[in-house]
Scaffold this motif. Structure first.
Motif, mmCIF file in Angstrom:
data_model
loop_
_atom_site.group_PDB
_atom_site.id
_atom_site.type_symbol
_atom_site.label_atom_id
_atom_site.label_comp_id
_atom_site.label_asym_id
_atom_site.label_seq_id
_atom_site.Cartn_x
_atom_site.Cartn_y
_atom_site.Cartn_z
ATOM 1 N N GLU A 34 0.826 -1.209 0.000
ATOM 2 C CA GLU A 34 0.000 0.000 0.000
ATOM 3 C C GLU A 34 0.859 1.257 0.000
ATOM 4 O O GLU A 34 0.408 2.322 -0.431
ATOM 5 N N THR A 35 2.091 1.153 0.486
ATOM 6 C CA THR A 35 2.997 2.298 0.476
ATOM 7 C C THR A 35 3.491 2.543 -0.952
ATOM 8 O O THR A 35 3.539 1.621 -1.772
ATOM 9 N N PRO A 36 3.856 3.782 -1.284
ATOM 10 C CA PRO A 36 4.286 4.085 -2.659
ATOM 11 C C PRO A 36 5.498 3.252 -3.084
ATOM 12 O O PRO A 36 6.423 3.033 -2.297
ATOM 13 N N VAL A 37 5.469 2.796 -4.333
ATOM 14 C CA VAL A 37 6.586 2.054 -4.915
ATOM 15 C C VAL A 37 7.160 2.907 -6.042
ATOM 16 O O VAL A 37 6.462 3.248 -6.996
ATOM 17 N N ARG A 38 8.440 3.241 -5.908
ATOM 18 C CA ARG A 38 9.097 4.064 -6.928
ATOM 19 C C ARG A 38 10.192 3.301 -7.670
ATOM 20 O O ARG A 38 10.576 3.662 -8.773
ATOM 21 N N ASP A 99 12.383 -0.382 -3.570
ATOM 22 C CA ASP A 99 11.196 -0.487 -2.718
ATOM 23 C C ASP A 99 10.571 -1.876 -2.739
ATOM 24 O O ASP A 99 9.863 -2.256 -1.803
ATOM 25 N N LEU A 100 10.788 -2.613 -3.827
ATOM 26 C CA LEU A 100 10.054 -3.859 -4.022
ATOM 27 C C LEU A 100 10.821 -4.761 -4.970
ATOM 28 O O LEU A 100 11.465 -4.287 -5.910
ATOM 29 N N VAL A 101 10.750 -6.067 -4.714
ATOM 30 C CA VAL A 101 11.383 -7.077 -5.573
ATOM 31 C C VAL A 101 10.298 -7.998 -6.109
ATOM 32 O O VAL A 101 9.425 -8.461 -5.359
ATOM 33 N N ALA A 102 10.324 -8.276 -7.412
ATOM 34 C CA ALA A 102 9.387 -9.201 -8.044
ATOM 35 C C ALA A 102 10.132 -10.436 -8.508
ATOM 36 O O ALA A 102 11.237 -10.332 -9.066
ATOM 37 N N VAL A 103 9.529 -11.605 -8.282
ATOM 38 C CA VAL A 103 10.167 -12.873 -8.634
ATOM 39 C C VAL A 103 9.174 -13.767 -9.365
ATOM 40 O O VAL A 103 7.964 -13.584 -9.272
ATOM 41 N N SER A 104 9.724 -14.744 -10.057
ATOM 42 C CA SER A 104 8.909 -15.802 -10.648
ATOM 43 C C SER A 104 9.017 -17.042 -9.777
ATOM 44 O O SER A 104 9.817 -17.107 -8.840
#
Length: 497
Positions: A34-38, A99-104
């Protein structure tokens, strides 16, 4: 024979909905923060699915970094668009302001970037959750099913364009007609290829869900057909109020899914060839330049000549049409179909790669028995007096074992079929499962031959093919690397003749 998805085993244990969205050794949260992701870091950014996340994030204005084990076709375009990408996995690739990491699902807990993210308290989410977060409040179409997802997703995208919208889209393959495999668009709608293989499609809350078919597959993750079916049932429960489930009534598994959803109060629209469906194929005619179709729809009749071949694509187009209408009901159905008509197909979906010595070679991603049978049938529809020669590379030892007899029956539909050694992908080798696991079950009289070495492919095809024949290079592994070799061998054979 494989189990029937329309008739789950009543004696089986209570089904379990399995999904990679849940926090575990890699993923730390199920949804977009919910916090901003930049700033977003994408591990295995070079894959078709992960590169789609990166592309949407870039076009949404985020800073994007990423990594992969090797270069690939999607990496250079992402770099050109501004992504900072490293080859090899290294904790130093995570930006200080990440801010964030995306994985498969393929990313392992011992990946140094995952470890660094955990140590730094950076949230790690699954690819599907990243897509859902990036798409926000758009009217989303989620396309699911055992086969036909990529083509139907792309068709729904161009249908919405035909209706006057500029949708976002995310696919698991390159699509020449769209220019790339993902785009953020400027419109009100979005279309995503919803992956059932790991249950991650439950990240979406769609306006419309299209289910092209539902058959046993990915049981290495789901465990049982009942668990897989439960995951699809859970997806139908994610449809937003006022939305619709759109199922192919010609497929028993999809039709049964629709019946169960209707009992729960979900609005269900059915498409297919029967007289009792909402969206019906009135006629279809195979032509050299595609397929002439006429459809009867709740919004009136519509007709066009599709640029694609095969009955399966006639159904895919109709499902896409119904989905586009659900997301954009103000658009005329003929305009939506007009957007689909010139669509020439996704990469490696009955993709023509060239003609040598009068022999035309196609690549196709078919890796399930029904896909193999559909692709052979599509080739049969255009080959005329020529023959269909299929080269098939089985994908996964588990799938080869589970569907061996069905693969054998499907390949028997070709005039000649060559079965390459199994492509292991993510699985450990199984010496007991080989090409012969399939070919030993071929019907009497069928020409379905095992190969011990992929190096045999080009010579055997060049020796067997005659002018007017069609060669199909089938599979989800690296069989695609043999296609140019086959074309070269055909050219050499012509020169020697």
């Amino acid at each position: 024979m494989t189990p029937d998805a329309s008739r789950p085993d009543p004696g089986a244990p209570a089904p379990e909905v399995r999904t990679m969205l849940r926090p575990g050794p890699v993923v730390t949260r199920a949804d977009w923060p919910e916090t901003p992701v930049r700033s977003l870091h994408v591990i295995r950014i070079g894959g078709a699915g992960m590169s789609a996340v990166a592309r949407l994030a870039l076009e949404a204005g985020l800073a994007v970094s990423g990594s992969d084990s090797q270069d690939g076709q999607f990496i250079a375009p992402l770099r050109e668009a501004g992504a900072r990408i490293g080859i090899g996995f290294d904790a130093e690739l995570l930006a200080e302001d990440c801010d964030l990491v995306a994985v498969s699902t393929a990313v392992r807990p011992d990946n140094p970037e995952v470890i660094a993210a955990h140590e730094r308290g950076i949230a790690v989410i699954h690819r599907a959750a990243a897509l859902a977060g990036l798409l926000g409040e758009r009217r989303t179409i989620a396309v699911a099913g055992t086969h036909g997802k990529t083509s139907t997703t792309a068709m729904a995208t161009v249908a919405l364009r035909g209706g006057g919208d500029d949708p976002a889209w995310a696919l698991g393959a390159a699509v020449p007609d769209l220019g790339r495999n993902a785009g953020f668009g400027t419109g009100t709608s979005a279309v995503v290829e919803a992956d059932e293989s790991d249950g991650s499609f439950l990240a979406f809350a769609p306006r419309a869900v299209v289910v092209t078919n539902l058959e046993p597959d990915h049981l290495d993750f789901h465990g049982t057909l009942e668990n897989l079916t439960a995951a699809f049932d859970a997806l139908t429960e994610r449809i937003v109020d006022g939305g619709a489930l759109i199922v192919c009534a010609d497929d028993p598994g999809a039709a049964a899914l629709g019946e169960r959803a209707a009992v729960r109060g979900v609005r269900v629209e059915r498409y297919g060839t029967g007289d009792d469906v909402d969206w019906r194929v009135v006629s279809e005619e195979a032509r050299a330049d595609g397929t002439a179709v006429a459809y009867a729809t709740p919004a009136g009749e519509a007709s066009a000549t599709l640029a694609v071949h095969g009955h399966h694509n006639v159904l895919n187009a109709l499902g896409a049409l119904a989905a586009a209408h659900a997301a954009l009901p103000e658009a005329a159905v003929q305009d939506l179909l007009g957007g689909i008509a010139p669509f020439t197909g996704a990469s490696r979906r009955f993709e023509k790669k060239g003609t040598r010595a009068g022999v035309t070679v196609y690549d196709d991603y078919a890796h399930h028995p029904r896909e193999v049978a559909a692709t052979i049938a599509a080739a049969r529809g255009i080959v005329g007096e020529g023959r269909v020669i299929a080269v098939f590379q089985p994908h996964l030892f588990s799938r080869t074992r589970d569907f061996a007899s069905d693969f054998a029956a499907a390949l028997a539909g070709a005039d000649e079929a060559l079965v390459m050694p199994v492509y292991a992908a993510r699985e450990d080798p199984d010496p007991a499962t080989t090409a012969r696991t399939i070919t030993d079950l071929a019907p009497a009289g069928a020409s379905v031959r095992p190969l011990d070495d992929r190096a045999e492919v080009a010579g055997l095809v060049a020796g067997a093919a005659r002018p007017g024949d069609v060669v199909l290079m089938l599979g989800a592994g690296d069989v695609v690397e043999e296609t140019p070799v086959v074309l070269a061998a055909l050219a050499d054979a012509e020169e020697r003749a």
